[in-house]
Design a protein around this motif. Structure first.
Motif, PDB file in Angstrom:
ATOM      1  N   GLY A   1       0.792  -1.220   0.000  1.00 22.39           N
ATOM      2  CA  GLY A   1       0.000   0.000   0.000  1.00 22.39           C
ATOM      3  C   GLY A   1       0.821   1.265   0.000  1.00 22.39           C
ATOM      4  N   ILE A   2       0.425   2.213   0.873  1.00 16.86           N
ATOM      5  CA  ILE A   2       1.078   3.519   0.927  1.00 16.86           C
ATOM      6  C   ILE A   2       2.527   3.392   1.369  1.00 16.86           C
ATOM      7  CG2 ILE A   2       1.074   5.772   2.058  1.00 16.86           C
ATOM      8  CD1 ILE A   2      -1.954   5.585   2.232  1.00 16.86           C
ATOM      9  N   VAL A   3       2.779   2.531   2.365  1.00 15.62           N
ATOM     10  CA  VAL A   3       4.139   2.344   2.870  1.00 15.62           C
ATOM     11  C   VAL A   3       5.048   1.871   1.740  1.00 15.62           C
ATOM     12  CG1 VAL A   3       5.592   1.050   4.471  1.00 15.62           C
ATOM     13  CG2 VAL A   3       3.339   1.868   5.202  1.00 15.62           C
ATOM     14  N   ASP A   4       4.583   0.878   1.009  1.00 11.72           N
ATOM     15  CA  ASP A   4       5.362   0.352  -0.116  1.00 11.72           C
ATOM     16  C   ASP A   4       5.574   1.424  -1.181  1.00 11.72           C
ATOM     17  OD1 ASP A   4       6.613  -1.383  -1.903  1.00 11.72           O
ATOM     18  OD2 ASP A   4       4.712  -2.060  -2.759  1.00 11.72           O
ATOM     19  N   GLY A   5       4.518   2.167  -1.479  1.00 12.18           N
ATOM     20  CA  GLY A   5       4.610   3.200  -2.502  1.00 12.18           C
ATOM     21  C   GLY A   5       5.614   4.287  -2.146  1.00 12.18           C
ATOM     22  N   VAL A   6       5.598   4.744  -0.894  1.00 11.13           N
ATOM     23  CA  VAL A   6       6.505   5.816  -0.478  1.00 11.13           C
ATOM     24  C   VAL A   6       7.957   5.344  -0.533  1.00 11.13           C
ATOM     25  CG1 VAL A   6       7.237   7.225   1.489  1.00 11.13           C
ATOM     26  CG2 VAL A   6       4.803   7.003   0.945  1.00 11.13           C
ATOM     27  N   ILE A   7       8.225   4.157   0.037  1.00 14.04           N
ATOM     28  CA  ILE A   7       9.600   3.656   0.080  1.00 14.04           C
ATOM     29  C   ILE A   7      10.130   3.394  -1.327  1.00 14.04           C
ATOM     30  CG2 ILE A   7      11.065   1.725   0.808  1.00 14.04           C
ATOM     31  CD1 ILE A   7       9.330   1.485   3.294  1.00 14.04           C
ATOM     32  N   MET A   8       9.330   2.800  -2.173  1.00 11.73           N
ATOM     33  CA  MET A   8       9.787   2.476  -3.523  1.00 11.73           C
ATOM     34  C   MET A   8       9.939   3.721  -4.397  1.00 11.73           C
ATOM     35  SD  MET A   8      10.576  -0.656  -3.787  1.00 11.73           S
ATOM     36  CE  MET A   8      11.218  -0.486  -2.118  1.00 11.73           C
ATOM     37  N   ARG A   9       9.101   4.738  -4.162  1.00 11.53           N
ATOM     38  CA  ARG A   9       9.270   5.965  -4.949  1.00 11.53           C
ATOM     39  C   ARG A   9      10.542   6.701  -4.531  1.00 11.53           C
ATOM     40  NH1 ARG A   9       5.829   3.346  -6.321  1.00 11.53           N
ATOM     41  NH2 ARG A   9       7.689   2.504  -7.320  1.00 11.53           N
ATOM     42  N   ILE A  10      10.858   6.659  -3.250  1.00 14.41           N
ATOM     43  CA  ILE A  10      12.136   7.241  -2.801  1.00 14.41           C
ATOM     44  C   ILE A  10      13.295   6.480  -3.430  1.00 14.41           C
ATOM     45  CG2 ILE A  10      13.629   7.633  -0.809  1.00 14.41           C
ATOM     46  CD1 ILE A  10      11.114   8.097   0.849  1.00 14.41           C
ATOM     47  N   ALA A  11      13.167   5.144  -3.457  1.00 18.14           N
ATOM     48  CA  ALA A  11      14.210   4.320  -4.077  1.00 18.14           C
ATOM     49  C   ALA A  11      14.351   4.650  -5.562  1.00 18.14           C
ATOM     50  CB  ALA A  11      13.890   2.839  -3.888  1.00 18.14           C
ATOM     51  N   ASP A  12      13.236   4.812  -6.247  1.00 25.30           N
ATOM     52  CA  ASP A  12      13.281   5.172  -7.668  1.00 25.30           C
ATOM     53  C   ASP A  12      13.960   6.522  -7.875  1.00 25.30           C
ATOM     54  OD1 ASP A  12      11.966   2.846  -8.295  1.00 25.30           O
ATOM     55  OD2 ASP A  12       9.982   3.782  -8.417  1.00 25.30           O
ATOM     56  N   MET A  13      13.679   7.462  -6.983  1.00 20.54           N
ATOM     57  CA  MET A  13      14.280   8.783  -7.090  1.00 20.54           C
ATOM     58  C   MET A  13      15.795   8.703  -6.922  1.00 20.54           C
ATOM     59  SD  MET A  13      13.471  12.168  -4.799  1.00 20.54           S
ATOM     60  CE  MET A  13      14.113  11.384  -3.313  1.00 20.54           C
ATOM     61  N   MET A  14      16.260   7.888  -5.967  1.00 27.32           N
ATOM     62  CA  MET A  14      17.696   7.744  -5.744  1.00 27.32           C
ATOM     63  C   MET A  14      18.372   7.072  -6.935  1.00 27.32           C
ATOM     64  SD  MET A  14      17.923   9.177  -2.828  1.00 27.32           S
ATOM     65  CE  MET A  14      19.622   8.847  -2.382  1.00 27.32           C
ATOM     66  N   ILE A  15      17.696   6.073  -7.523  1.00 22.20           N
ATOM     67  CA  ILE A  15      18.264   5.348  -8.653  1.00 22.20           C
ATOM     68  C   ILE A  15      18.371   6.244  -9.889  1.00 22.20           C
ATOM     69  CG2 ILE A  15      17.837   3.444 -10.280  1.00 22.20           C
ATOM     70  CD1 ILE A  15      16.627   1.874  -7.971  1.00 22.20           C
ATOM     71  N   SER A  16      17.491   7.230 -10.002  1.00 18.66           N
ATOM     72  CA  SER A  16      17.465   8.074 -11.201  1.00 18.66           C
ATOM     73  C   SER A  16      18.701   8.968 -11.306  1.00 18.66           C
ATOM     74  CB  SER A  16      16.198   8.940 -11.203  1.00 18.66           C
ATOM     75  OG  SER A  16      16.224   9.880 -10.136  1.00 18.66           O
ATOM     76  N   PHE A  17      19.422   9.168 -10.182  1.00 16.80           N
ATOM     77  CA  PHE A  17      20.651   9.964 -10.211  1.00 16.80           C
ATOM     78  C   PHE A  17      21.855   9.054 -10.410  1.00 16.80           C
ATOM     79  CE2 PHE A  17      17.786  12.663  -7.754  1.00 16.80           C
ATOM     80  CZ  PHE A  17      18.015  13.906  -8.305  1.00 16.80           C
ATOM     81  N   PRO A  18      22.904   9.532 -11.094  1.00 17.52           N
ATOM     82  CA  PRO A  18      24.162   8.768 -11.130  1.00 17.52           C
ATOM     83  C   PRO A  18      24.695   8.614  -9.704  1.00 17.52           C
ATOM     84  CG  PRO A  18      24.169  10.524 -12.775  1.00 17.52           C
ATOM     85  CD  PRO A  18      22.974  10.755 -11.905  1.00 17.52           C
ATOM     86  N   GLY A  19      24.927   7.376  -9.277  1.00 17.95           N
ATOM     87  CA  GLY A  19      25.224   7.095  -7.884  1.00 17.95           C
ATOM     88  C   GLY A  19      26.412   7.843  -7.320  1.00 17.95           C
ATOM     89  N   LEU A  20      27.566   7.761  -8.023  1.00 14.41           N
ATOM     90  CA  LEU A  20      28.782   8.375  -7.492  1.00 14.41           C
ATOM     91  C   LEU A  20      28.677   9.893  -7.480  1.00 14.41           C
ATOM     92  CD1 LEU A  20      31.566   7.793  -6.337  1.00 14.41           C
ATOM     93  CD2 LEU A  20      32.479   7.854  -8.673  1.00 14.41           C
ATOM     94  N   VAL A  21      28.011  10.455  -8.496  1.00 13.88           N
ATOM     95  CA  VAL A  21      27.847  11.912  -8.552  1.00 13.88           C
ATOM     96  C   VAL A  21      27.009  12.396  -7.367  1.00 13.88           C
ATOM     97  CG1 VAL A  21      26.883  13.819  -9.888  1.00 13.88           C
ATOM     98  CG2 VAL A  21      28.095  11.968 -11.050  1.00 13.88           C
ATOM     99  N   LEU A  22      25.920  11.679  -7.077  1.00 14.90           N
ATOM    100  CA  LEU A  22      25.074  12.056  -5.947  1.00 14.90           C
ATOM    101  C   LEU A  22      25.822  11.876  -4.629  1.00 14.90           C
ATOM    102  CD1 LEU A  22      22.361  13.027  -4.925  1.00 14.90           C
ATOM    103  CD2 LEU A  22      21.522  10.673  -5.021  1.00 14.90           C
ATOM    104  N   ALA A  23      26.619  10.806  -4.532  1.00 15.71           N
ATOM    105  CA  ALA A  23      27.411  10.579  -3.317  1.00 15.71           C
ATOM    106  C   ALA A  23      28.415  11.705  -3.103  1.00 15.71           C
ATOM    107  CB  ALA A  23      28.135   9.232  -3.403  1.00 15.71           C
TER     108      ALA A  23
END
Length: 237
Positions: free
Chosen positions: A87-109
């Motif tokens: 539900g909502i819990v899954d949606g919020v956590i996965m959307r945050i995960a999607d947002m993090m994945i959308s950035f180049p990892g090392l650049v964001l780090a």
């Protein structure tokens, strides 16, 4: 496994193995080529490079294990929670995960480390902030496989509480695969930490850390190539 044990042994027994103090600067011995007295040569401050590479094993390995542990705990917790509650819990956590994945990892780090300040602890925090998503997604998918199984539904109907359900059914199903993933990530995480130190966002002088030692040797690449060669070989191993 033998190579891994050797690396761990070098880290544990670094004070006994290293022939010199890795922080002991002798300016009269600056930039000496490899010799019997200094098998890996010396750096621009006259510090024994072999000793610094040996002690760098301790620094790099400890910080890498801390990084993997942080990513493992955070990612597993969020993934199991998302998969179990949905539900909502899954949606919020996965959307945050999607947002993090959308950035180049090392650049964001690097951006996060730049805001926090350059040191090894902040480098661990910055890499963990962009790397937990894999564990969260994997943990979620493993929990979803059994979330709606009959024995899980029966346990809920008979009054089993959420903490018991997570600890008794969800985590045991997810942990073996996640532990294997964490073990295979150790090398990659060590490379990322070395990259952060090389770019100036990790270890600071005079710490003996492989990525920072590469950065130190960059200015002497032609006149003293051993300053980059041996830390680079250590990272490769």
């Amino acid at each position: 496994s033998i190579l891994a044990l050797i690396v761990v042994g070098v880290a544990v027994f670094a004070p006994q193995i290293a022939p010199y103090d890795p922080l002991d600067a002798v300016m009269l011995e600056s930039l000496q080529a490899p010799s019997s007295a200094h098998p890996f040569g010396t750096d621009k401050l006259g510090r024994d490079l072999l000793s610094r590479v040996i002690f760098g094993t301790r620094t790099s390995l400890v910080m890498t294990l801390c990084l993997v542990a942080v990513i493992f705990v955070i990612g597993t917790f969020l993934g199991v929670i998302a998969g179990y509650f949905g539900g909502i819990v899954d949606g919020v956590i996965m959307r945050i995960a999607d947002m993090m994945i959308s950035f180049p990892g090392l650049v964001l780090a690097i951006a996060i480390a730049g805001m926090l300040g350059p040191n090894l602890v902040n480098a661990v925090i910055s890499i963990a902030a962009v790397s937990w998503t894999k564990y969260a997604r994997l943990g979620r998918s493993l929990v979803l496989k059994i979330r709606h199984c009959d024995y899980v539904e029966a346990a809920i109907v008979t009054g089993s509480k959420t903490p018991y359900m997570i600890l008794r059914y969800m985590l045991p199903n997810a942990l073996p695969t996640l532990i294997i993933t964490a073990a295979t990530d150790i090398g990659g995480m060590m490379l990322e930490l070395a990259a952060m130190s090389f770019l100036g966002f990790g270890a600071k002088p005079p710490a003996p850390e492989w990525g920072y030692m590469l950065n130190e040797g960059r200015a002497c690449m032609q006149s003293a190539p051993w300053m980059m060669l041996y830390p680079g070989l250590a990272i490769f191993l």
